[in-house]
Design a protein around this motif. Structure first.
Motif: not given
Length: 159
Positions: A46-52, A115-128
């Protein structure tokens, strides 16, 4: 636990023996580590795309001086010939010629996708992570109960 996953069933962890709880805790720790690493890699992308996107948006007018990347760490001086004919790295070694506006749009779409993929993975991480905490608490309570039920000096299965 994660009963919403396909094929998963809910288990009362208080009924599991200590070795099973320990194994489950280790498995959840591995999953938490994997998901944490995945999110970190997505944030780097995400940071690399933002820099680009920022670099493209700050390009000067034709004839202005620029640095042309030869490798990830080597650049050579050059001059911008046409801002409507930029060579954009779209991944895995493929480059596409596009205008400044199309390049900005491309990078914005990539940022949104990551960003959408981060938002999908974040709740799974919190549940685990929550599941691992519950397992750890139950395991500690069982160990304490086992230690309390054995007389001092007696051999226990925990030792």
């Amino acid at each position: 636990m994660a009963a919403h996953e396909p094929g998963a069933k809910q288990i009362d962890v208080t009924t599991l023996p200590i070795p099973h709880l320990n194994h489950l805790s280790q498995q959840l720790e591995q999953e938490v580590d994997f998901l944490t690493n995945s999110i970190n890699q997505l944030k780097v992308a995400q940071g690399k795309f933002a820099e680009s996107e920022e670099s493209v948006s700050h390009l000067g007018s034709p004839g202005s001086d620029i640095l042309v990347p030869l490798t990830a760490s080597m650049y050579v001086p050059g001059k911008l010939s046409d801002e409507n004919d930029l060579l954009i790295d779209i991944g895995t070694g493929y480059f596409v010629s596009m205008s400044k506006e199309k390049a900005q749009d491309f990078f914005k779409r990539k940022i949104d996708y990551v960003t959408k993929n981060i938002e999908k993975v974040q709740p799974v991480l919190q549940d685990k992570y929550r599941s691992k905490q519950v397992i750890t608490e139950v395991m500690q309570a069982k160990i304490q109960a086992q230690l309390a039920s054995n007389p001092p000096g007696a051999k226990t299965a925990v030792q």
